[in-house]
Design a protein around this motif. Sequence first.
Motif, PDB file in Angstrom:
ATOM      1  N   UNK A 358       3.604 -47.483  -9.801  1.00 26.60           N
ATOM      2  CA  UNK A 358       3.447 -46.397  -8.836  1.00 26.60           C
ATOM      3  C   UNK A 358       4.689 -46.370  -7.957  1.00 26.60           C
ATOM      4  N   UNK A 359       4.646 -45.607  -6.865  1.00 21.63           N
ATOM      5  CA  UNK A 359       5.868 -45.484  -6.062  1.00 21.63           C
ATOM      6  C   UNK A 359       6.183 -46.734  -5.248  1.00 21.63           C
ATOM      7  N   UNK A 360       5.306 -47.749  -5.298  1.00 19.51           N
ATOM      8  CA  UNK A 360       5.569 -49.021  -4.611  1.00 19.51           C
ATOM      9  C   UNK A 360       6.166 -50.064  -5.540  1.00 19.51           C
ATOM     10  N   UNK A 361       6.275 -49.743  -6.817  1.00 20.46           N
ATOM     11  CA  UNK A 361       6.716 -50.739  -7.801  1.00 20.46           C
ATOM     12  C   UNK A 361       8.150 -51.187  -7.537  1.00 20.46           C
ATOM     13  N   UNK A 362       8.369 -52.477  -7.707  1.00 17.95           N
ATOM     14  CA  UNK A 362       9.679 -53.071  -7.470  1.00 17.95           C
ATOM     15  C   UNK A 362      10.554 -52.953  -8.715  1.00 17.95           C
ATOM     16  N   UNK A 363      11.819 -53.241  -8.548  1.00 15.29           N
ATOM     17  CA  UNK A 363      12.746 -53.235  -9.675  1.00 15.29           C
ATOM     18  C   UNK A 363      12.330 -54.266 -10.721  1.00 15.29           C
ATOM     19  N   UNK A 364      11.815 -55.406 -10.265  1.00 15.05           N
ATOM     20  CA  UNK A 364      11.353 -56.438 -11.189  1.00 15.05           C
ATOM     21  C   UNK A 364      10.190 -55.912 -12.024  1.00 15.05           C
ATOM     22  N   UNK A 365       9.257 -55.187 -11.396  1.00 18.72           N
ATOM     23  CA  UNK A 365       8.118 -54.629 -12.128  1.00 18.72           C
ATOM     24  C   UNK A 365       8.583 -53.580 -13.144  1.00 18.72           C
ATOM     25  N   UNK A 366       9.573 -52.821 -12.770  1.00 23.72           N
ATOM     26  CA  UNK A 366      10.130 -51.825 -13.689  1.00 23.72           C
ATOM     27  C   UNK A 366      10.693 -52.508 -14.929  1.00 23.72           C
ATOM     28  N   UNK A 402       9.023 -42.635 -13.930  1.00 19.79           N
ATOM     29  CA  UNK A 402       9.878 -41.702 -14.665  1.00 19.79           C
ATOM     30  C   UNK A 402      11.044 -42.446 -15.315  1.00 19.79           C
ATOM     31  N   UNK A 403      11.622 -43.403 -14.602  1.00 24.30           N
ATOM     32  CA  UNK A 403      12.734 -44.190 -15.152  1.00 24.30           C
ATOM     33  C   UNK A 403      12.290 -44.959 -16.381  1.00 24.30           C
ATOM     34  N   UNK A 404      11.130 -45.603 -16.289  1.00 18.59           N
ATOM     35  CA  UNK A 404      10.617 -46.377 -17.421  1.00 18.59           C
ATOM     36  C   UNK A 404      10.351 -45.458 -18.604  1.00 18.59           C
ATOM     37  N   UNK A 405       9.720 -44.325 -18.343  1.00 18.08           N
ATOM     38  CA  UNK A 405       9.386 -43.409 -19.420  1.00 18.08           C
ATOM     39  C   UNK A 405      10.642 -42.877 -20.107  1.00 18.08           C
ATOM     40  N   UNK A 406      11.644 -42.520 -19.340  1.00 13.92           N
ATOM     41  CA  UNK A 406      12.898 -42.035 -19.942  1.00 13.92           C
ATOM     42  C   UNK A 406      13.581 -43.114 -20.766  1.00 13.92           C
ATOM     43  N   UNK A 407      13.496 -44.359 -20.305  1.00 13.56           N
ATOM     44  CA  UNK A 407      14.069 -45.469 -21.074  1.00 13.56           C
ATOM     45  C   UNK A 407      13.350 -45.630 -22.406  1.00 13.56           C
ATOM     46  N   UNK A 414       7.745 -46.135 -31.000  1.00 13.44           N
ATOM     47  CA  UNK A 414       6.625 -45.211 -31.190  1.00 13.44           C
ATOM     48  C   UNK A 414       5.884 -45.011 -29.861  1.00 13.44           C
ATOM     49  N   UNK A 415       5.835 -43.778 -29.408  1.00 17.36           N
ATOM     50  CA  UNK A 415       5.411 -43.500 -28.037  1.00 17.36           C
ATOM     51  C   UNK A 415       4.515 -42.268 -27.991  1.00 17.36           C
ATOM     52  N   UNK A 416       3.364 -42.415 -27.337  1.00 16.66           N
ATOM     53  CA  UNK A 416       2.436 -41.300 -27.130  1.00 16.66           C
ATOM     54  C   UNK A 416       2.358 -41.008 -25.640  1.00 16.66           C
ATOM     55  N   UNK A 417       2.664 -39.801 -25.257  1.00 16.20           N
ATOM     56  CA  UNK A 417       2.499 -39.378 -23.874  1.00 16.20           C
ATOM     57  C   UNK A 417       1.134 -38.731 -23.712  1.00 16.20           C
ATOM     58  N   UNK A 431      11.622 -35.132 -24.203  1.00 14.88           N
ATOM     59  CA  UNK A 431      11.879 -36.034 -25.323  1.00 14.88           C
ATOM     60  C   UNK A 431      10.632 -36.708 -25.865  1.00 14.88           C
ATOM     61  N   UNK A 432       9.490 -36.541 -25.202  1.00 16.71           N
ATOM     62  CA  UNK A 432       8.240 -37.102 -25.715  1.00 16.71           C
ATOM     63  C   UNK A 432       7.892 -36.393 -27.026  1.00 16.71           C
ATOM     64  N   UNK A 433       7.818 -37.137 -28.105  1.00 19.34           N
ATOM     65  CA  UNK A 433       7.590 -36.520 -29.418  1.00 19.34           C
ATOM     66  C   UNK A 433       6.106 -36.384 -29.755  1.00 19.34           C
TER      67      UNK A 433
END
Length: 484
Positions: A358-366, A402-407, A414-417, A431-433
């Motif tokens: 969520x918006x509180x997540x740290x860089x380490x959690x990312x 959003x950063x994680x998802x774009x990565x 193999x990714x399902x949104x 880019x979500x296929x």
Amino acid sequence: TINFPWNMAVAATGNPDYARRQGEVTAKEARALGVQHIFAPVVDVNNNAANPVINVRSYGENPADVARFGAAFTKGAQNAGVIATAKHFPGHGDTAVDSHRGLPEINVSRDRLNSVEFVPFQSVIDAGVGSVMVGHIALPQIDSAAVKPLPKAVKAKPTDTDEDGEIIEEKGTMPATMSPVMGEILRRDLKFHGMIVTDALSMSGLTIYFTQDEAAVRALEAGADMLLKPADVEAAFRGVRDAVKNGRLTEKRVEESARKILAAKYDLGLVTQRVTPIDTIDRTVGTKEANILATEIAEHAITLVRDEDKLLPLSSLKPDAKIVNVVITNGDDRNFIANSFVSRMARSGRKLINVALDDRSTELEVQKAIEAAKSADLVIASLYGRVRSGQANSVGVPQTGARVLNTLIGSRIPLIGLSFGNPYLLQSFPGLRTYLVAYGDMPSLQQASARALLGEINIVGKLPISLPGLYPRETGIQLKANTK
């Protein structure tokens, strides 16, 4: 009470009878709890993909479809004994501002209103809706009277957002709630003779420009019968009383609305039954039949927009496959929001490894989320970008997620949104296929999503809105359930 899927999910089924049955159940549960006047249905036409407050609360972007579903809900609810309310007149769908935070504007002509925004309202009025809620929405081509923000010393503190969240427009025009022009259109042109209710007088779309005493008087001048949720009840009362004393309002005008409300109470039978019997609540509220209806709606709503890698159904995935569920939420609920989805997957033998952001997540959690996903056979991105009235982060997902998802999109894992809320999120992540839409986070929708992924139910939903630049309205890949 049963937590029904949002209106957009109901419309994704293509079946207005679900709206009628939902209205009936809602009415029965409301009456059992002592609520005789409900503020539904939303009949705004959501033709603005950037709308931060209507979104899945709408039946969609097509005026005729919104009209059909809105009228069906209205008939179901009112036949079961409540007064329904069509909202938010003249239409809150083509706005990019949340009226809890500021004053939205629809800068269109009367012809455009007649052909789009007014179509569902006319339909529910023709269906006999008992009340209409007027929203704090400016229409400069209809009522161009200017309004200016109040001085800070006079303006009330916001109650439906925070001070940082307010959107103050220096050059606003008269909101519909305060506009006699809009009141006249509703009464004279749309021929509505029931109760007019204001949207909450505490919302910043109004309090930025009007004090509560002035707002109450102007709403009555504009034709309102019921003043909803003043931020300061005493000030609103005082404003109306003083306006009668000094001749700005007549006693006849006030009595006209009071009599209308009293007549509605009489028609509802509240003269003979003023107290709600509590011994019937558990037989009427949250029944098995209501839950079955919610499940049926949900299972017909799930919409498969894109499946370019043919990942569905998951029955082709090996039984011991490692599935990581990356939960991205715009709420304060990351520890439990995905429980219904995860538990339903587990019941069918698919255990998920959950990583929540969520918006509180740290860089380490990312970084941990990215590492967990990279070692997976399949990643599900569960996107809880939901409508959050009055909140600046409504309908979007936090930057960390959003950063994680774009990565992950760039890594070709193999990714399902899966959108458990805002269906327009694919525009932000084209880019979500593989992309499914559930339209909400209700347990029924989360469980239906799991069953759809697993191939246990047919996937039959179709988008009630377009995804601009990507897919038209009515898009929906139809998949048969796995019968093996």
